[in-house]
Design an enzyme around this catalytic site. Sequence first.
Site, mmCIF file in Angstrom:
data_model
loop_
_atom_site.group_PDB
_atom_site.id
_atom_site.type_symbol
_atom_site.label_atom_id
_atom_site.label_comp_id
_atom_site.label_asym_id
_atom_site.label_seq_id
_atom_site.Cartn_x
_atom_site.Cartn_y
_atom_site.Cartn_z
ATOM 1 N N TRP A 38 0.961 -1.155 -0.198
ATOM 2 C CA TRP A 38 0.110 -0.061 -0.378
ATOM 3 C C TRP A 38 1.019 1.451 0.334
ATOM 4 C CZ3 TRP A 38 -4.266 2.615 -1.170
ATOM 5 C CH2 TRP A 38 -5.084 3.285 0.246
ATOM 6 N N ASP A 52 -0.675 14.550 6.593
ATOM 7 C CA ASP A 52 -2.409 13.905 5.613
ATOM 8 C C ASP A 52 -3.204 14.990 5.139
ATOM 9 O OD1 ASP A 52 -2.107 12.029 3.137
ATOM 10 O OD2 ASP A 52 -3.427 10.865 4.983
HETATM 11 C C1 SPV Z 1 -3.093 6.195 4.324
HETATM 12 O O1 SPV Z 1 -2.578 5.166 4.465
HETATM 13 O O2 SPV Z 1 -3.320 6.754 3.646
HETATM 14 C C2 SPV Z 1 -4.807 6.210 4.139
HETATM 15 C C3 SPV Z 1 -5.930 5.302 4.922
HETATM 16 O O3 SPV Z 1 -5.442 6.455 3.016
HETATM 17 S S1 SPV Z 1 -5.877 6.503 6.054
HETATM 18 O O4 SPV Z 1 -4.599 7.335 6.681
HETATM 19 O O5 SPV Z 1 -6.748 5.334 7.228
HETATM 20 O O6 SPV Z 1 -6.609 7.089 5.601
HETATM 21 MG MG MG Z 2 -4.380 7.989 2.443
#
Ligand code: SPV
Ligand code: MG
Length: 288
Positions: A38, A52
């Site tokens: 991922w 993020d």
């Molecule tokens: C990421 O790992 O960047 C995701 C999952 O999008 S979450 O952080 O849970 O949104």
């Molecule tokens: Mg993400």
Amino acid sequence: MTSKLREKLAERRLLHVMAAHSPLSAKLAEEAGFDGIWASGFELSALYGMPDLSFVSMTQHLDMVRAMSGSAHLPIVADIDTGYGNAINVTHAIAEYERAGAAAVVIEDKTFPKVSSLASTGRQELVRIEEFQGKIAAALASRRDPNFVVIARTEALIAGLGEAEALRRAAAYEAAGADMILIHSKQKTPDEVESFVRAWSGDVPIVIVPTAYPEMNESRISALRKIRMVIYGNHAIRASVTAMKDIFTRIRRDGGIHTVNENIVSVEEIFRLQGMDRVKIVEKQFLR
Ligand code: SPV
Ligand code: MG
């Protein structure tokens, strides 16, 4: 790698996909036996010490996907957030991610710039269903390899819009051609996601990211029968931070590296992960 992911999906078992933020973490995930990587936006943002919030650019993320695909032998599921703009931007992003070696993308129905889904507070706004269907259609039309997997992620539960809206959106995204649906939730228990999965009557399989509800283990996931991929969304970066905090604190506390040496991997192990054995072969062959 696109056909490898399709082959794994055709096995109709649960695929285990581990987050990575570097070629090294991708390699460790491969050695641990995961089915895929991922390429998490959250992990890469954290690696740069940033939230993020769409701060990491597509170029930065693409560079990492390229680097990971060059060193690991697993299919990469790239987290492309909202697709870096509208449906037109999506056409560009898909071409770039395919070229970078990704086997799949996950694109989410939030507005740009996004806010981390797991943040306890924050703006979680979704685009209109029709607009997101356009983005899915744009992604499908721009992939050159039909095996490249397009996963539509609905954030309806994250945005607090409820199960009916989540189901409506998931069905609309399937109708637009999405290969899989990712349903995300940040509730502390699996109830919300389990209820969604039971109610899901679509044909495409479901993907989940159980970070917030870790008691949803793999036997519980498999019992629902409709989930074909579980993504462990941020466990590479969290494991690294845990280990570094521990070792750094002990070095300062003990006044040296003498007490930690036994608790960290050897330099030889890092040589192995770096591929130093290959260097020796090449040296013998070419250094004259
Ligand atoms: C990421 O790992 O960047 C995701 C999952 O999008 S979450 O952080 O849970 O949104
Ligand atoms: Mg993400």
